[in-house]
Design an enzyme around this catalytic site. Structure first.
Site, PDB file in Angstrom:
ATOM      1  N   THR A 167       0.808  -1.138  -0.003  1.00  0.00           N
ATOM      2  CA  THR A 167      -0.138  -0.082  -0.128  1.00  0.00           C
ATOM      3  C   THR A 167       0.749   1.246   0.107  1.00  0.00           C
ATOM      4  N   CYS A 168       2.043   1.296   0.964  1.00  0.00           N
ATOM      5  CA  CYS A 168       2.682   2.491   1.172  1.00  0.00           C
ATOM      6  C   CYS A 168       3.409   3.019  -0.261  1.00  0.00           C
ATOM      7  N   LYS A 171       2.024  11.544  -1.074  1.00  0.00           N
ATOM      8  CA  LYS A 171       2.864  12.733  -0.747  1.00  0.00           C
ATOM      9  C   LYS A 171       3.350  13.474  -1.865  1.00  0.00           C
ATOM     10  N   THR A 200       0.221  -8.837   5.470  1.00  0.00           N
ATOM     11  CA  THR A 200      -0.639  -8.610   4.291  1.00  0.00           C
ATOM     12  C   THR A 200      -1.247  -7.405   4.570  1.00  0.00           C
ATOM     13  N   SER A 232      -3.435  -3.791   4.970  1.00  0.00           N
ATOM     14  CA  SER A 232      -4.873  -3.545   5.309  1.00  0.00           C
ATOM     15  C   SER A 232      -5.585  -2.851   4.260  1.00  0.00           C
ATOM     16  N   GLU A 261      -5.647  14.691   4.205  1.00  0.00           N
ATOM     17  CA  GLU A 261      -4.566  14.742   3.403  1.00  0.00           C
ATOM     18  C   GLU A 261      -5.042  14.973   1.833  1.00  0.00           C
ATOM     19  N   VAL A 283     -23.401   9.918   8.683  1.00  0.00           N
ATOM     20  CA  VAL A 283     -23.491   9.788   7.161  1.00  0.00           C
ATOM     21  C   VAL A 283     -24.417   8.396   7.372  1.00  0.00           C
ATOM     22  N   MET A 292      -1.504   2.183  12.089  1.00  0.00           N
ATOM     23  CA  MET A 292      -1.224   1.570  10.698  1.00  0.00           C
ATOM     24  C   MET A 292      -0.235   2.798  10.234  1.00  0.00           C
ATOM     25  N   HIS A 320      20.851  28.897  13.954  1.00  0.00           N
ATOM     26  CA  HIS A 320      20.119  29.950  13.709  1.00  0.00           C
ATOM     27  C   HIS A 320      20.275  30.322  12.376  1.00  0.00           C
TER      28      HIS A 320
HETATM   29  P1  FAD Z   1       0.938  -2.908   3.034  1.00  0.00           P
HETATM   30  O1  FAD Z   1       1.743  -1.898   2.830  1.00  0.00           O
HETATM   31  O2  FAD Z   1      -0.609  -2.833   3.059  1.00  0.00           O
HETATM   32  O3  FAD Z   1       1.227  -4.338   2.138  1.00  0.00           O
HETATM   33  C1  FAD Z   1       0.821  -5.439   2.402  1.00  0.00           C
HETATM   34  C2  FAD Z   1       1.137  -6.241   0.899  1.00  0.00           C
HETATM   35  O4  FAD Z   1       0.528  -7.710   1.055  1.00  0.00           O
HETATM   36  C3  FAD Z   1       0.461  -5.491  -0.328  1.00  0.00           C
HETATM   37  O5  FAD Z   1       1.396  -5.447  -1.371  1.00  0.00           O
HETATM   38  C4  FAD Z   1      -0.530  -6.768  -0.874  1.00  0.00           C
HETATM   39  O6  FAD Z   1      -0.821  -6.675  -2.213  1.00  0.00           O
HETATM   40  C5  FAD Z   1      -0.030  -7.956  -0.184  1.00  0.00           C
HETATM   41  N1  FAD Z   1      -0.904  -9.050   0.006  1.00  0.00           N
HETATM   42  C6  FAD Z   1      -1.949  -9.036   0.757  1.00  0.00           C
HETATM   43  N2  FAD Z   1      -2.650 -10.442   0.983  1.00  0.00           N
HETATM   44  C7  FAD Z   1      -1.565 -11.172   0.153  1.00  0.00           C
HETATM   45  C8  FAD Z   1      -1.509 -12.550   0.160  1.00  0.00           C
HETATM   46  N3  FAD Z   1      -2.583 -13.452   0.443  1.00  0.00           N
HETATM   47  N4  FAD Z   1      -0.387 -12.928  -0.846  1.00  0.00           N
HETATM   48  C9  FAD Z   1       0.574 -12.257  -1.302  1.00  0.00           C
HETATM   49  N5  FAD Z   1       0.355 -10.833  -0.993  1.00  0.00           N
HETATM   50  C10 FAD Z   1      -0.522 -10.477  -0.305  1.00  0.00           C
HETATM   51  N6  FAD Z   1       1.742   5.417   6.669  1.00  0.00           N
HETATM   52  C11 FAD Z   1       2.719   6.287   7.001  1.00  0.00           C
HETATM   53  O7  FAD Z   1       3.562   5.842   7.859  1.00  0.00           O
HETATM   54  N7  FAD Z   1       3.224   7.458   6.413  1.00  0.00           N
HETATM   55  C12 FAD Z   1       2.318   7.976   5.462  1.00  0.00           C
HETATM   56  O8  FAD Z   1       2.424   8.986   4.901  1.00  0.00           O
HETATM   57  C13 FAD Z   1       1.156   7.218   4.947  1.00  0.00           C
HETATM   58  N8  FAD Z   1       0.323   7.405   4.126  1.00  0.00           N
HETATM   59  C14 FAD Z   1      -0.754   6.849   3.510  1.00  0.00           C
HETATM   60  C15 FAD Z   1      -1.635   7.087   2.639  1.00  0.00           C
HETATM   61  C16 FAD Z   1      -2.554   6.489   2.162  1.00  0.00           C
HETATM   62  C17 FAD Z   1      -3.496   7.067   1.079  1.00  0.00           C
HETATM   63  C18 FAD Z   1      -2.793   5.116   2.671  1.00  0.00           C
HETATM   64  C19 FAD Z   1      -3.960   4.324   2.402  1.00  0.00           C
HETATM   65  C20 FAD Z   1      -1.989   4.625   3.829  1.00  0.00           C
HETATM   66  C21 FAD Z   1      -0.926   5.434   4.313  1.00  0.00           C
HETATM   67  N9  FAD Z   1      -0.131   5.038   5.099  1.00  0.00           N
HETATM   68  C22 FAD Z   1       1.033   5.967   5.516  1.00  0.00           C
HETATM   69  C23 FAD Z   1      -0.310   3.774   5.898  1.00  0.00           C
HETATM   70  C24 FAD Z   1       0.930   2.920   5.354  1.00  0.00           C
HETATM   71  O9  FAD Z   1       0.517   2.840   3.890  1.00  0.00           O
HETATM   72  C25 FAD Z   1       0.536   1.565   5.887  1.00  0.00           C
HETATM   73  O10 FAD Z   1       0.564   1.430   7.239  1.00  0.00           O
HETATM   74  C26 FAD Z   1       1.774   0.518   5.526  1.00  0.00           C
HETATM   75  O11 FAD Z   1       1.765   0.103   3.927  1.00  0.00           O
HETATM   76  C27 FAD Z   1       1.608  -0.943   6.169  1.00  0.00           C
HETATM   77  O12 FAD Z   1       2.634  -1.500   5.560  1.00  0.00           O
HETATM   78  P2  FAD Z   1       2.227  -3.390   5.599  1.00  0.00           P
HETATM   79  O13 FAD Z   1       3.683  -3.966   5.463  1.00  0.00           O
HETATM   80  O14 FAD Z   1       1.900  -3.866   6.773  1.00  0.00           O
HETATM   81  O15 FAD Z   1       1.233  -3.524   4.625  1.00  0.00           O
HETATM   82  P1  NAD Z   2      -8.387   7.571  10.529  1.00  0.00           P
HETATM   83  O1  NAD Z   2      -8.750   6.566  11.570  1.00  0.00           O
HETATM   84  O2  NAD Z   2      -7.243   8.340  10.251  1.00  0.00           O
HETATM   85  O3  NAD Z   2      -9.862   8.320  10.403  1.00  0.00           O
HETATM   86  C1  NAD Z   2     -10.998   8.038  10.077  1.00  0.00           C
HETATM   87  C2  NAD Z   2     -12.065   9.136  10.599  1.00  0.00           C
HETATM   88  O4  NAD Z   2     -13.187   8.916  10.204  1.00  0.00           O
HETATM   89  C3  NAD Z   2     -11.929   9.461  11.936  1.00  0.00           C
HETATM   90  O5  NAD Z   2     -11.726  10.825  12.348  1.00  0.00           O
HETATM   91  C4  NAD Z   2     -13.336   8.753  12.607  1.00  0.00           C
HETATM   92  O6  NAD Z   2     -13.793   9.424  13.621  1.00  0.00           O
HETATM   93  C5  NAD Z   2     -13.920   9.137  11.261  1.00  0.00           C
HETATM   94  N1  NAD Z   2     -15.181   8.153  11.131  1.00  0.00           N
HETATM   95  C6  NAD Z   2     -15.375   6.871  11.403  1.00  0.00           C
HETATM   96  N2  NAD Z   2     -16.628   6.607  10.853  1.00  0.00           N
HETATM   97  C7  NAD Z   2     -17.265   7.331  10.433  1.00  0.00           C
HETATM   98  C8  NAD Z   2     -18.556   7.667  10.182  1.00  0.00           C
HETATM   99  N3  NAD Z   2     -19.412   6.740  10.039  1.00  0.00           N
HETATM  100  N4  NAD Z   2     -18.940   9.066   9.668  1.00  0.00           N
HETATM  101  C9  NAD Z   2     -17.961  10.079   9.749  1.00  0.00           C
HETATM  102  N5  NAD Z   2     -16.795   9.961   9.961  1.00  0.00           N
HETATM  103  C10 NAD Z   2     -16.374   8.852  10.666  1.00  0.00           C
HETATM  104  O7  NAD Z   2      -8.544   6.487   9.190  1.00  0.00           O
HETATM  105  P2  NAD Z   2      -8.078   7.019   7.625  1.00  0.00           P
HETATM  106  O8  NAD Z   2      -7.995   8.722   7.489  1.00  0.00           O
HETATM  107  O9  NAD Z   2      -8.936   6.462   6.873  1.00  0.00           O
HETATM  108  O10 NAD Z   2      -6.652   6.454   7.517  1.00  0.00           O
HETATM  109  C11 NAD Z   2      -6.487   4.912   7.787  1.00  0.00           C
HETATM  110  C12 NAD Z   2      -4.974   4.812   8.149  1.00  0.00           C
HETATM  111  O11 NAD Z   2      -3.950   5.060   7.523  1.00  0.00           O
HETATM  112  C13 NAD Z   2      -4.807   5.482   9.292  1.00  0.00           C
HETATM  113  O12 NAD Z   2      -4.639   4.723  10.566  1.00  0.00           O
HETATM  114  C14 NAD Z   2      -3.586   6.259   9.164  1.00  0.00           C
HETATM  115  O13 NAD Z   2      -2.617   5.752  10.419  1.00  0.00           O
HETATM  116  C15 NAD Z   2      -3.005   5.635   7.906  1.00  0.00           C
HETATM  117  N6  NAD Z   2      -2.566   6.763   7.251  1.00  0.00           N
HETATM  118  C16 NAD Z   2      -1.208   7.417   7.541  1.00  0.00           C
HETATM  119  C17 NAD Z   2      -0.939   8.503   7.036  1.00  0.00           C
HETATM  120  C18 NAD Z   2       0.341   9.222   7.564  1.00  0.00           C
HETATM  121  O14 NAD Z   2       0.930   8.756   8.261  1.00  0.00           O
HETATM  122  N7  NAD Z   2       0.369  10.456   7.192  1.00  0.00           N
HETATM  123  C19 NAD Z   2      -1.631   8.834   5.856  1.00  0.00           C
HETATM  124  C20 NAD Z   2      -2.690   8.450   5.378  1.00  0.00           C
HETATM  125  C21 NAD Z   2      -3.062   7.070   6.024  1.00  0.00           C
END
Ligand code: FAD
Ligand code: NAD
Length: 467
Positions: free
Chosen positions: A43-44, A53, A146, A148, A190, A240, A320, A446
């Site tokens: 996902t990352c 980003k 795997t 989220s 974001e 909602v 996460m 500074h």
């Molecule tokens: P993932 O990165 O989700 O990787 C899991 C992998 O497993 C995937 O490639 C998937 O295809 C694979 N997989 C799943 N099931 C199987 C299977 N059965 N067999 C083979 N492969 C499989 N976190 C930050 O710290 N900073 C950020 O700026 C940030 N921005 C984000 C922005 C968005 C839009 C989103 C959605 C998330 C963001 N996150 C950020 C969260 C971050 O992406 C996750 O916390 C991170 O990717 C988790 O890493 P992971 O290795 O656990 O899982």
């Molecule tokens: P989040 O948990 O950050 O925010 C979800 C928001 O939705 C919360 O404020 C919650 O109160 C609200 N919510 C829940 N149910 C609702 C409903 N029925 N109606 C209205 N509001 C509701 O989750 P996210 O923004 O989806 O991000 C998911 C994960 O991805 C986070 O855990 C985050 O750590 C990770 N992520 C991290 C970064 C980063 O580190 N910069 C960037 C993107 C995502």
């Protein structure tokens, strides 16, 4: 031919999985990594941290060119070229995901493309897109990484076109005129910021009564002010209930107190959290236990209930975050190599890449109050900071919390320019058990933004200089 055998089979190549695989290989273990998608990085790299980003950076430049360059005496009339902006993002993603493939090769890790599925606790089948098993891997240990998936919201069916999650929000072909964002969390704000900067009228609907509900109370109040300045509208404390796709767009129905209201928009981003993903893993075959949120249950050493099967990253409890997944990956690899792997969950920084940026480490004021811990607060705004002034980025502040008796740092919360970079100093200080005074007595260059961190530390000890 006999099945290939590895000391470790990692399922998933996100930051948890690929880092675990590399560290295990560095420690001399034979490693395979199974990934269901065509590119590595999870996902990352593919649809999370990196593309978001890239778009945050581009859209902030567009916004600055429109609204702020003239303050610097630069007169321009910017025109948005969205396809080029998207291509730049895709190029960055491509180079980093190919980089993971290169790291696998460099470290002698065998990659398998296909769904990883348990046949037994020590056997992982690799399943191709047509459902055919292309390999069966014998494993000394298996690491589930795997990740989220986007959480669904009852009554709001995502069609990927009008109503979508973060992946689609990273690849829109046109700027929606009116965008509703459900959830004022990290993704909502974001991605809401990206599209607001590019011209969408963004309305955020949030269940709780504030944005970033988990953040320190002062940070969420300041963040909301800044988002309002950008033109984002908020409906807080609303639930909602449904979404109906019409010819003109989408009608959202939501409950606000006793009344039922509607909001008509063109597109809807659902960002109400993420769920642990164990789809297709066939965990049932080995009796793998998950909790009620779908997370694989693990002990303090990331061991699942099945001997030899570990789990890390988004698929287990905890924040996460990519860097949390990476740290767990390293720790598990070290444990598998007979070393003492460890992660300090008290010091995991988090950054929200909006403008101003938000960063924190350690406990919030609310958490300390709830725990009955006596603390001091040191604050310093970016307003009098010379570097922030030169950058036209004086909104925000540093808030430092230290123990009332020992002055040990308990938490730091920053909203302001490059907060995500400034927090690293605070995380390091906390990791070393530093006091606020240790930061206050450290010479900071500074003019730098980091002087605001030092001044907040001075303030915690009642001797702030520049405010
Ligand atoms: P993932 O990165 O989700 O990787 C899991 C992998 O497993 C995937 O490639 C998937 O295809 C694979 N997989 C799943 N099931 C199987 C299977 N059965 N067999 C083979 N492969 C499989 N976190 C930050 O710290 N900073 C950020 O700026 C940030 N921005 C984000 C922005 C968005 C839009 C989103 C959605 C998330 C963001 N996150 C950020 C969260 C971050 O992406 C996750 O916390 C991170 O990717 C988790 O890493 P992971 O290795 O656990 O899982
Ligand atoms: P989040 O948990 O950050 O925010 C979800 C928001 O939705 C919360 O404020 C919650 O109160 C609200 N919510 C829940 N149910 C609702 C409903 N029925 N109606 C209205 N509001 C509701 O989750 P996210 O923004 O989806 O991000 C998911 C994960 O991805 C986070 O855990 C985050 O750590 C990770 N992520 C991290 C970064 C980063 O580190 N910069 C960037 C993107 C995502």
């Amino acid at each position: 031919m006999s099945d290939p055998t590895y000391d470790v089979v990692v399922i998933g190549s996100g930051p948890g999985g690929y880092v675990c695989a590399i560290r295990a290989a560095q420690l001399g273990l034979s490693v395979a990594c199974v990934e269901k998608d065509d590119t590595f990085g999870g996902t990352c790299l593919n649809v999370g941290c990196i593309p978001s980003k890239a778009l945050l950076e581009s859209s902030e430049l567009f916004h600055k060119a429109n609204k702020e360059f003239k303050k610097h005496g630069i007169l321009v009339d910017p025109v948005l070229d969205l396809p080029t902006m998207m291509k730049r993002k895709d190029k960055i993603v491509g180079s980093l995901t190919r980089g993971v493939a290169g790291l696998f090769q460099k470290n002698g890790i065998t990659p398998y493309v296909g769904l990883g599925r348990f046949k037994s606790a020590r056997e992982v089948e690799v399943v191709g897109p047509d459902g055919v098993v292309t390999a069966t891997l014998q494993a000394g240990a298996v690491v589930i990484a795997t990740g989220s998936k986007v959480a669904q919201l009852r009554g709001v069916a995502m069609d990927g076109e009008r109503i979508f999650g973060s992946t689609e929000a990273l690849a829109l072909e046109a700027v929606p005129e009116r965008l509703a964002v459900i959830g004022a969390g990290v993704i909502g704000l974001e991605m809401g910021s990206v599209w607001a900067r590019l011209g969408s009228k963004v309305t955020v609907l949030e269940y709780m009564d504030k944005v970033f509900p988990g953040a320190d109370v002062d940070i969420s109040a300041q963040a909301q002010k800044s988002f309002r300045k950008l033109g984002i509208k908020f409906k807080l404390g609303v639930a909602v209930q449904s979404a109906e796709v019409t010819d003109g767009g989408v009608v959202l129905t939501y409950q606000e107190g006793e009344t039922t209201e509607t909001l008509e928009v063109d597109r809807v981003l659902v960002s109400v959290g993420r769920w642990a993903n164990t789809d297709g893993l066939n965990g049932e075959a080995i009796g793998l236990v998950t909790d009620k949120r779908g997370c694989v249950e693990v002990d303090d050493h990331w061991r699942s209930n099945v001997a030899g099967v570990y789990a890390i990253g988004d698929v287990v409890k905890g924040p996460m975050l990519a860097h949390k997944a990476e740290e767990e990956g390293v720790a598990v690899a070290e444990i598998l190599a007979g070393k003492p792997g460890h992660v300090n969950f008290d010091v995991i920084p988090s950054v929200i890449y909006t403008h101003p940026e938000v960063a924190s480490v350690g406990r919030t004021q609310q958490q300390l109050e709830e725990a009955g811990v006596a603390f001091r607060v040191g604050r310093f705004p970016f307003l009098p900071n010379g570097r922030a002034k030169a950058m036209e980025a004086s909104d925000g502040f540093v808030k430092m919390l230290s123990d009332a008796t020992t002055d040990e740092l308990l938490g730091v919360h920053i909203i302001g320019p490059l907060a995500g970079e400034l927090i690293a100093e605070c995380a390091l200080a906390m990791e070393f058990g530093a006091s606020a005074e240790d930061i206050a007595r450290t010479c900071h260059a500074h003019p730098t933004l980091s002087e605001a961190v030092k001044e907040a530390a001075l303030d915690a000890n009642g001797r702030v200089i520049h405010f």
